[in-house]
Design an enzyme around this catalytic site. Structure first.
Site, PDB file in Angstrom:
ATOM      1  N   ALA A  43       0.841  -1.201   0.000  1.00  0.00           N
ATOM      2  CA  ALA A  43       0.000   0.000   0.000  1.00  0.00           C
ATOM      3  C   ALA A  43       0.876   1.250   0.000  1.00  0.00           C
ATOM      4  O   ALA A  43       2.008   1.246   0.489  1.00  0.00           O
ATOM      5  CB  ALA A  43      -0.922  -0.007   1.210  1.00  0.00           C
ATOM      6  N   ARG A  53       0.917   3.799   1.719  1.00  0.00           N
ATOM      7  CA  ARG A  53       1.344   4.337   3.021  1.00  0.00           C
ATOM      8  C   ARG A  53       2.622   3.658   3.515  1.00  0.00           C
ATOM      9  O   ARG A  53       3.249   4.133   4.462  1.00  0.00           O
ATOM     10  CB  ARG A  53       0.224   4.170   4.049  1.00  0.00           C
ATOM     11  CG  ARG A  53      -0.164   2.736   4.339  1.00  0.00           C
ATOM     12  CD  ARG A  53      -1.330   2.673   5.322  1.00  0.00           C
ATOM     13  NE  ARG A  53      -1.773   1.301   5.562  1.00  0.00           N
ATOM     14  CZ  ARG A  53      -2.658   0.646   4.826  1.00  0.00           C
ATOM     15  NH1 ARG A  53      -3.188   1.258   3.760  1.00  0.00           N
ATOM     16  NH2 ARG A  53      -3.016  -0.585   5.114  1.00  0.00           N
ATOM     17  N   TYR A  54       2.999   2.531   2.893  1.00  0.00           N
ATOM     18  CA  TYR A  54       4.199   1.813   3.325  1.00  0.00           C
ATOM     19  C   TYR A  54       5.419   2.100   2.450  1.00  0.00           C
ATOM     20  O   TYR A  54       6.556   1.963   2.903  1.00  0.00           O
ATOM     21  CB  TYR A  54       3.948   0.306   3.327  1.00  0.00           C
ATOM     22  CG  TYR A  54       2.855  -0.136   4.269  1.00  0.00           C
ATOM     23  CD1 TYR A  54       2.942   0.125   5.635  1.00  0.00           C
ATOM     24  CD2 TYR A  54       1.733  -0.800   3.799  1.00  0.00           C
ATOM     25  CE1 TYR A  54       1.937  -0.271   6.507  1.00  0.00           C
ATOM     26  CE2 TYR A  54       0.719  -1.204   4.663  1.00  0.00           C
ATOM     27  CZ  TYR A  54       0.830  -0.930   6.014  1.00  0.00           C
ATOM     28  OH  TYR A  54      -0.163  -1.323   6.876  1.00  0.00           O
ATOM     29  N   THR A  55       5.202   2.449   1.198  1.00  0.00           N
ATOM     30  CA  THR A  55       6.328   2.627   0.279  1.00  0.00           C
ATOM     31  C   THR A  55       6.751   4.083   0.209  1.00  0.00           C
ATOM     32  O   THR A  55       5.991   4.998   0.547  1.00  0.00           O
ATOM     33  CB  THR A  55       5.952   2.142  -1.132  1.00  0.00           C
ATOM     34  OG1 THR A  55       4.836   2.906  -1.602  1.00  0.00           O
ATOM     35  CG2 THR A  55       5.579   0.670  -1.123  1.00  0.00           C
TER      36      THR A  55
END
Length: 774
Positions: free
Chosen positions: A125, A127-129
């Site tokens: 997602a 928000r993680y990368t």
């Protein structure tokens, strides 16, 4: 007095549209929006709108290659809020693709975190990368603030975005593109930067260069995953000339020797569009097939393919990882299996060998989406680059001239510093006073009034003189550049070559995809050559029996069915199925079901077109000659091998007119000399085989026999010295046969397209057959 119609009739507005016209206009608007606003890349910078907006937004955020990466969600938020008011997932998907080194030959985004894999795994997602631009993205963005491209208002008019990016290299070829629009699609393959740069320079130097000369420098695509292109140079040239086609590509592998003579085949590079997971799934489908929809059991083809694969393959495993992006290991059943045969089997039945489509559709400099050839793409990009460098030069020249103008005003101040100070101190309006006293422009006077006292030092005068000298030299160079096309060409070539050396050094960016012509792997199934009898029923069921010499009376059929014909042939032969539409379908005899059952319907072995019926069948070797005829009296000679097709949909072979139909094909024996034609009215004509054309590609043929109105040809056979046998229903309804040979046949011999002669024997349901040599 006449009564007037008082019914209210509303007036139609002048701009009223019918529903049909409105729908047509709305659909066209939508189609153009998809074509130009979403799916197709520009020849200028090679980007689609969403990609361009992502790169520009990251540039504006300062996310250059040396900057600290930020969360992808922040980038997507900026893109959506400022430039691209669409779905966040679609924007993130575009960002992810720009960061995947297995999707793009030269990724434009440096992604931190899980950005997916070539096996189809999705990215984490947003928000993680995290993301930032790669160094090569500078070639797209560095000149954006130098007046090189036009800007347009964003979707809400609050800010501006570039219509194009000032690409220093043709990125439409470097990274390629893939997209589906309305009524058109694009599939541009990636290429090697160094080769593209060399080809571009060659076209700049020689605008009349040929495609062959370009392909000598840029021989073909260079896919991120490597692999091998096995198409011939002529095929590649034809595709690049037309802008459309399909390349034959395959994986690359090595043979690893092991202990005690064992070996294994290891695939290290896959063709485009193929993943290790896909190959494993194909192997599983072959070795453990499932019954297809609408079938009660596995088809002969499935069983045969399973037997073939299990006969050579013992195990397969995926050892891909960090050390090896692709490592598929195939272990043979035995070390004695020929390595080339093992590789050919895998290539023929899996995606290790496949086709890579090419469709060079893009939006040109005229704003129109069109399919383009390679030379046209390079020339259009070169025209864009010339325009970009010209605009950059003019922009820089304007900056230089403005700076020279300012510095000339300062020099006047330094030469008359006391007078300038006096005017400023004593004047109520110093700006007009300075302009009048020293002949300054408003721009110069404004600069003088804002100058700091420290810049009035004597040392500053030396610096101004040196800067003026440098700026006037640059001004002269820029003037020459704008006035000389030769100098402009040299400057562009120099920049392209410098970028190629920097971003594609030969030791760090070698060509990944091997281009070497090879023959396509054929799915060869070895069949033991032995005698076999093909049994076909009247209702179209087929089966085989081992050997020859079977008593046809012993064959059993379903209720209401009976024998149509038996063919004594070999297991290596083929069964031809003649359709009522003139197509001929092929089924290998070895793939037909055997045993004492009822067999299978012929319709399950081929794919008949809608409304097509099976007319006749024939089984025999490829060298067997056949006499092909139709009810309208046309015919020709051909061989079984001429009609063979690998497609289940058959091969168009007979040209049939309205109401025409094929007759049963007649085998031509080596001793046959004539073709015997029997009409529905009982007339017989023997035509020398020399008069009947041989058509390997099929067609209509020649007129065999002249027919009367509403008469048709019923039988055609090939006969020799033994003559023919005439059969039918005689008096009392009894079957009757009569042999015609030698002098008895002479009255019926004639030229092609004649009417022939009525048969003396008065029989009903008359038929003819050749007499075989004893």
């Amino acid at each position: 007095m006449d009564q007037q119609d008082t019914t209210f009739q509303p007036e139609e507005p002048a701009d009223a549209l019918t529903l049909a016209h409105y729908a047509e206009r709305a659909y066209l608007d939508y189609a153009i929006s998809v074509v130009k606003g979403r799916a197709l890349p520009e020849v200028a910078d090679g980007q689609k709108p969403v990609q361009r907006r992502i790169l520009f937004a990251m540039h504006e955020m300062g996310l250059r290659a040396d900057a600290k990466p930020v969360k992808s969600a922040r980038v997507v938020g900026d893109v959506l809020g400022k430039f691209h008011p669409h779905g966040d997932q679609s924007a993130y998907d575009a960002l992810v693709r720009l960061a995947q080194d297995f999707s793009l030959r030269y990724p434009l985004i440096d992604g931190q975190g899980n950005f997916g894999s070539r096996d189809g795994d999705g990215a984490a997602a947003m928000r993680y990368t995290e993301a930032r631009l790669t160094p090569i993205a500078r070639l797209l963005l560095d000149e954006i603030d130098q007046g090189t491209v036009d800007f347009a208002p964003n979707y809400d008019g609050s800010m501006e975005e570039p219509k194009l990016l000032p690409a220093r290299l043709p990125f439409v070829l470097l990274n390629g593109a893939s997209g589906i629009a309305v009524g058109m699609a694009t599939e541009v393959p990636p290429h090697n930067l160094r080769e593209v740069a060399a080809a571009t320079v060659a076209v700049i130097r020689n605008p009349n260069i040929t495609l062959d000369e370009v392909l000598a420098l840029m021989p073909g695509p260079d896919y991120p995953g490597g692999g091998q292109i096995i198409s011939s140079p002529a095929d590649i040239a034809q595709i690049y000339e037309s802008g459309r086609g399909s390349l034959k590509v395959r994986a690359r592998w090595t043979i690893e020797e092991m202990a005690r003579g064992q070996w294994q085949l290891v695939v290290t590079e896959l063709p485009p569009g193929t993943s290790a997971q896909k190959v494993l799934e194909e192997i599983e489908e072959i070795t453990n097939p499932k019954v297809r929809a609408g079938k009660k059991s596995l088809t002969p083809e499935q069983l045969q393919l399973k037997q073939t694969m299990l006969g050579v393959l013992d195990a397969v495993r995926d050892e891909s990882g960090k050390d090896a992006p692709v490592r598929l290991v195939f272990e043979p059943k035995s070390k004695n299996i020929a390595q080339q045969e093992f590789a050919q089997t895998l290539l023929a039945h899996t995606s290790l060998e496949s086709g890579a489509p090419i469709n060079l559709v893009m939006i040109g400099m005229d704003g129109r989406p069109r399919q383009k050839g390679m030379l046209e793409i390079l020339r259009e990009w070169i025209a864009f680059r010339f325009e970009t460098v010209t605009r950059r030069t003019r922009h820089r020249l304007g900056k230089v001239e403005d700076r020279i103008h300012i510095l000339e005003g300062r020099m006047l101040v330094l030469l008359n510093i006391d007078e300038v100070i006096r005017i400023i101190r004593e004047s109520d309006e110093p700006k007009p006073a300075l302009m009048q006293a020293f002949g300054l422009s408003e721009r110069q006077a404004e600069d003088i009034l804002e100058i700091r006292l420290r810049q009035l030092a004597r040392l500053e005068a030396i610096r101004i003189e040196q800067e003026l000298k440098d700026l006037r030299e640059e001004q002269a160079d820029l003037d020459v550049l704008l006035k000389s096309e030769t100098m402009m060409r040299r400057r562009i070539i120099k920049e392209i070559e410098a970028d190629a050396r920097q971003y594609s050094p030969i030791d760090k960016d070698p060509r990944r995809t091997l281009i070497q012509e090879e023959r396509r792997a054929a799915a060869e199934v070895r069949v033991v050559d032995e005698p076999i009898t093909v049994v076909v029923s009247q209702k179209g069921w087929v089966r085989t029996r081992q050997g020859h010499g079977h008593d046809s009376q012993q064959f059993a059929f379903k209720a209401g069915d009976a024998l149509y014909r038996t063919f004594e042939c070999r297991t290596v032969d083929v069964l031809l199925i003649f359709g009522s539409n003139g197509r001929v379908y092929t089924v290998p005899v070895a793939g037909l079901p055997g045993g004492r059952g009822d067999g299978v319907p012929l319709t399950t072995l081929v794919e008949l077109q809608s409304g097509t019926q099976i007319a006749h069948t024939f089984a025999g070797p490829a060298e067997q000659r056949l006499l092909i005829a139709t009810r309208n009296g046309n015919g020709f000679q051909s061989k079984v091998g001429d009609m063979v097709s690998r497609q289940k949909g058959g091969k168009s072979f007979l040209t049939l007119d309205e109401g025409d139909a094929p007759l049963a094909p007649a085998p031509i024996a080596d001793d046959a000399t004539h073709g015997a034609c029997l009409s529905g009215n009982g007339r017989l004509l023997l035509v020398a085989l020399d008069e009947i054309k041989v058509l390997a590609g099929g067609g209509r043929g020649v007129i065999l026999m002249e027919l009367e109105p509403k008469e048709s040809l019923t039988h055609v056979v090939a006969v020799g010295a033994p003559g023919l046998e005439l059969s039918g229903i005689g008096r009392g309804g009894k079957p009757s046969t009569q042999k015609l040979a030698g002098t008895n046949l002479l009255p019926y011999v004639g030229k092609r397209a004649r009417k022939g002669k009525a048969v003396e024997a008065r029989l009903k349901e008359m038929a003819i057959a050749p007499v075989r040599q004893a």
